[in-house]
Design a protein around this motif. Sequence first.
Motif, PDB file in Angstrom:
ATOM      1  N   SER A   1     -13.417   3.531   1.729  1.00  0.00           N
ATOM      2  CA  SER A   1     -12.693   2.499   0.713  1.00  0.00           C
ATOM      3  C   SER A   1     -11.097   3.260   0.197  1.00  0.00           C
ATOM      4  N   ALA A   2     -10.803   4.443   0.235  1.00  0.00           N
ATOM      5  CA  ALA A   2      -9.767   4.608   0.149  1.00  0.00           C
ATOM      6  C   ALA A   2      -8.811   4.744   1.802  1.00  0.00           C
ATOM      7  N   ARG A   3      -9.282   4.658   2.536  1.00  0.00           N
ATOM      8  CA  ARG A   3      -8.914   3.715   3.634  1.00  0.00           C
ATOM      9  C   ARG A   3      -8.685   2.423   4.299  1.00  0.00           C
ATOM     10  N   GLU A   4      -9.545   1.820   2.817  1.00  0.00           N
ATOM     11  CA  GLU A   4      -9.099   0.547   3.624  1.00  0.00           C
ATOM     12  C   GLU A   4      -7.968   0.114   2.663  1.00  0.00           C
ATOM     13  N   ALA A   5      -7.971   0.611   1.379  1.00  0.00           N
ATOM     14  CA  ALA A   5      -6.898   0.569   0.069  1.00  0.00           C
ATOM     15  C   ALA A   5      -5.662   1.064   1.075  1.00  0.00           C
ATOM     16  N   ARG A   6      -5.733   1.709   1.711  1.00  0.00           N
ATOM     17  CA  ARG A   6      -4.327   3.023   2.538  1.00  0.00           C
ATOM     18  C   ARG A   6      -3.965   1.576   3.864  1.00  0.00           C
ATOM     19  N   ASP A   7      -4.663   1.051   4.526  1.00  0.00           N
ATOM     20  CA  ASP A   7      -4.463   0.339   5.677  1.00  0.00           C
ATOM     21  C   ASP A   7      -4.212  -0.530   4.886  1.00  0.00           C
ATOM     22  N   LYS A   8      -4.532  -1.651   3.588  1.00  0.00           N
ATOM     23  CA  LYS A   8      -4.104  -3.045   3.158  1.00  0.00           C
ATOM     24  C   LYS A   8      -2.472  -2.169   2.487  1.00  0.00           C
ATOM     25  N   GLY A   9      -2.331  -1.455   2.079  1.00  0.00           N
ATOM     26  CA  GLY A   9      -1.111  -0.752   1.496  1.00  0.00           C
ATOM     27  C   GLY A   9      -0.170  -1.552   2.785  1.00  0.00           C
ATOM     28  N   ILE A  10      -0.790  -0.201   3.908  1.00  0.00           N
ATOM     29  CA  ILE A  10       0.564  -0.618   5.192  1.00  0.00           C
ATOM     30  C   ILE A  10       0.842  -1.800   5.554  1.00  0.00           C
TER      31      ILE A  10
END
Length: 172
Positions: A154-163
Motif C-alpha cells: 500500500s505504501a508503494r501504491e501511495a508513493r506511485d500515486k503521489g509521483i
Amino acid sequence: MAIFMFMSRVNSLIHQKFQIEYRMTKLTRKIQDLQSYSAMVGKGSVSIGDLLSSPGSMMNRSMAYMAWAHNSSMQYMQQNAPLMQQMYGQQMAQQTAQQQQQMNNYIQRMLYQQGRDRAAQVEAKNLHAEEQKLMYEKEKLEALAKSVEQELKSAREARDKGIQDFAPKYTA
C-alpha cells in the motif's frame, strides 16, 4: 512532500522486511539444529560420534546433556542397586561368588540404562517444549512479515500515486 514521506516509509518497510526475514532464517536454522539434536537424543544413547556430527550450535548442550545423563544414571543406579541386589540375594541363596558378581554387574548395567532412559525422556520433554516455543515465535514472525508486506504494497501504491500526481500534465 508526500512523495518523500512515502519513499521514506517504503525504505523503512523494506528494511523492516529484511530484518524479519533475517530473524526468521536464524530461527529456522535454530529449529533445524534443535530437531537434529532431538533425533540424536531420541535414539537412546548418545555417543562421541553423535556429538561430533551434531550441529555446532548444539555442541554445548550435547556435552552438558551427556554429563548430566551420566551423573543422573549413576545416582539412580547407586540408589536402587543395593535393594535389587538384596532382593536377588534372598531369592537365589545357593549361588557361587562368580554368579553373584555377574548378577550384580547385570543389575548395575540395567539400572544405569534405566537411568539413561529417564534422562533421555526428561531431555526429550524439554526439547519438545523449546521447539514449541520456537515454532510459536516463527509463526508470529510470519504473521508480522505478511502485515509488513501488505503495508509495503500500500505504501508503494501511495508513493506511485503521489509521483503520478506530481508529474506535470501537458495538454494539447
